[in-house]
Write a protein that holds these residues in place. Sequence first.
Motif, PDB file in Angstrom:
ATOM      1  N   THR A   1       1.816  -6.683   8.580  1.00 14.57           N
ATOM      2  CA  THR A   1       0.605  -7.084   9.307  1.00 14.57           C
ATOM      3  C   THR A   1       0.422  -8.597   9.221  1.00 14.57           C
ATOM      4  O   THR A   1       1.232  -9.304   8.600  1.00 14.57           O
ATOM      5  CB  THR A   1      -0.636  -6.386   8.718  1.00 14.57           C
ATOM      6  OG1 THR A   1      -0.909  -6.934   7.417  1.00 14.57           O
ATOM      7  CG2 THR A   1      -0.421  -4.878   8.596  1.00 14.57           C
ATOM      8  N   ASP A   2      -0.683  -9.076   9.808  1.00 12.49           N
ATOM      9  CA  ASP A   2      -0.994 -10.510   9.729  1.00 12.49           C
ATOM     10  C   ASP A   2      -1.271 -10.945   8.291  1.00 12.49           C
ATOM     11  O   ASP A   2      -1.071 -12.111   7.932  1.00 12.49           O
ATOM     12  CB  ASP A   2      -2.202 -10.838  10.604  1.00 12.49           C
ATOM     13  CG  ASP A   2      -1.904 -10.666  12.086  1.00 12.49           C
ATOM     14  OD1 ASP A   2      -0.713 -10.703  12.443  1.00 12.49           O
ATOM     15  OD2 ASP A   2      -2.851 -10.474  12.869  1.00 12.49           O
ATOM     16  N   LYS A   3      -1.724 -10.016   7.462  1.00  9.45           N
ATOM     17  CA  LYS A   3      -1.996 -10.335   6.056  1.00  9.45           C
ATOM     18  C   LYS A   3      -0.726 -10.348   5.220  1.00  9.45           C
ATOM     19  O   LYS A   3      -0.692 -10.932   4.144  1.00  9.45           O
ATOM     20  CB  LYS A   3      -2.957  -9.307   5.460  1.00  9.45           C
ATOM     21  CG  LYS A   3      -4.371  -9.350   6.044  1.00  9.45           C
ATOM     22  CD  LYS A   3      -5.252  -8.321   5.329  1.00  9.45           C
ATOM     23  CE  LYS A   3      -6.671  -8.339   5.841  1.00  9.45           C
ATOM     24  NZ  LYS A   3      -7.536  -7.358   5.124  1.00  9.45           N
ATOM     25  N   GLY A   4       0.305  -9.693   5.723  1.00  7.31           N
ATOM     26  CA  GLY A   4       1.551  -9.573   4.972  1.00  7.31           C
ATOM     27  C   GLY A   4       2.041  -8.135   5.000  1.00  7.31           C
ATOM     28  O   GLY A   4       1.583  -7.307   5.806  1.00  7.31           O
ATOM     29  N   LEU A   5       2.952  -7.814   4.103  1.00  7.67           N
ATOM     30  CA  LEU A   5       3.480  -6.464   4.003  1.00  7.67           C
ATOM     31  C   LEU A   5       2.469  -5.549   3.325  1.00  7.67           C
ATOM     32  O   LEU A   5       1.927  -5.886   2.263  1.00  7.67           O
ATOM     33  CB  LEU A   5       4.797  -6.465   3.217  1.00  7.67           C
ATOM     34  CG  LEU A   5       5.471  -5.100   3.013  1.00  7.67           C
ATOM     35  CD1 LEU A   5       5.918  -4.495   4.339  1.00  7.67           C
ATOM     36  CD2 LEU A   5       6.666  -5.242   2.052  1.00  7.67           C
ATOM     37  N   THR A   6       2.217  -4.406   3.924  1.00  4.34           N
ATOM     38  CA  THR A   6       1.276  -3.441   3.348  1.00  4.34           C
ATOM     39  C   THR A   6       1.943  -2.706   2.192  1.00  4.34           C
ATOM     40  O   THR A   6       3.011  -2.107   2.347  1.00  4.34           O
ATOM     41  CB  THR A   6       0.821  -2.422   4.401  1.00  4.34           C
ATOM     42  OG1 THR A   6       0.291  -3.124   5.534  1.00  4.34           O
ATOM     43  CG2 THR A   6      -0.244  -1.498   3.841  1.00  4.34           C
ATOM     44  N   VAL A   7       1.300  -2.766   1.014  1.00  2.00           N
ATOM     45  CA  VAL A   7       1.827  -2.108  -0.189  1.00  2.00           C
ATOM     46  C   VAL A   7       0.763  -1.141  -0.714  1.00  2.00           C
ATOM     47  O   VAL A   7      -0.379  -1.534  -0.941  1.00  2.00           O
ATOM     48  CB  VAL A   7       2.177  -3.137  -1.281  1.00  2.00           C
ATOM     49  CG1 VAL A   7       2.753  -2.423  -2.508  1.00  2.00           C
ATOM     50  CG2 VAL A   7       3.167  -4.175  -0.758  1.00  2.00           C
ATOM     51  N   VAL A   8       1.159   0.122  -0.871  1.00  5.27           N
ATOM     52  CA  VAL A   8       0.257   1.121  -1.448  1.00  5.27           C
ATOM     53  C   VAL A   8       0.669   1.319  -2.901  1.00  5.27           C
ATOM     54  O   VAL A   8       1.741   1.834  -3.192  1.00  5.27           O
ATOM     55  CB  VAL A   8       0.314   2.445  -0.673  1.00  5.27           C
ATOM     56  CG1 VAL A   8      -0.646   3.461  -1.297  1.00  5.27           C
ATOM     57  CG2 VAL A   8      -0.023   2.220   0.792  1.00  5.27           C
TER      58      VAL A   8
END
Length: 265
Positions: free
Chosen positions: A242-249
């Motif tokens: 995303t624009d924030k960076g890589l989504t990490v759960v």
Amino acid sequence: MGKPSIFSKEYGKKMRRRKRNIVILVIACLLVIVLAVIYIRGAFKDVINGTNKIKSNISAENKQVKGNNQSTKASSIDSKTQSTDKSVKKEDNYKIQLSDGKNVNLIYEGKGNDKKFKSVTPGDGSVAYDISPSAKNVVLFDNKSQSILLVDINGNKQDMTNQQYVSTTGTVITKDAQIASNPNYIWCSSPKFLDDNNIAYISQLPWIGKTAKYVWIESLQDKNHVMVQNIQGENIKFQGLTDKGLTVVEDGTTVYVNASGSVTQ
């Protein structure tokens, strides 16, 4: 023309004149008839020739119209074909064989500098992969050997795996030795692009005796590996970029990490 009396003194002369006039009249009639026949035949021939000429002109015009229609139709088909050729890009692929013998096809479209990766097959989740934002590189995870493979748009393959880890005390731990001693150990997994020059992956490093996982970032240019601070969990999964960076759960909590290693929520 009356017939003269036989008792007339000029009977003979008048009869000769009468015969001459009859002959002239007959000749004149014949001449008129001949001229009339000649005129009629000539006119009839002209009519026939004119009709044939008209038919010939009509036939020629029909052929020309038909030829023009065929030419227009052919031009239309050629134009449509050329338009289709321009709009539809040709697809091709690179075949990469993993250590377990499985073949992976990296499908790209275009040619020359316009080539871009489009997809990877099989796409059933049996092979972890990711396509870079520019579509010029693909990263594959070879699960059996725990190797991170980078394939560029020209089909060149590199092994980007960190082959050894050096602890703060100077102890060197190699990938092959660690996996041989503990096959369930996660040296690396799930590589994902952070941008065109950096990838993130999951690993149990830097710990050997723990089950916690961490996020590492590797620079594709110098193959430097850096662990991301503030991300640690028993269950870590990557999702989309995303624009924030890589989504990490991280154990149910969603955070975002960028190429510099910054973590946000």
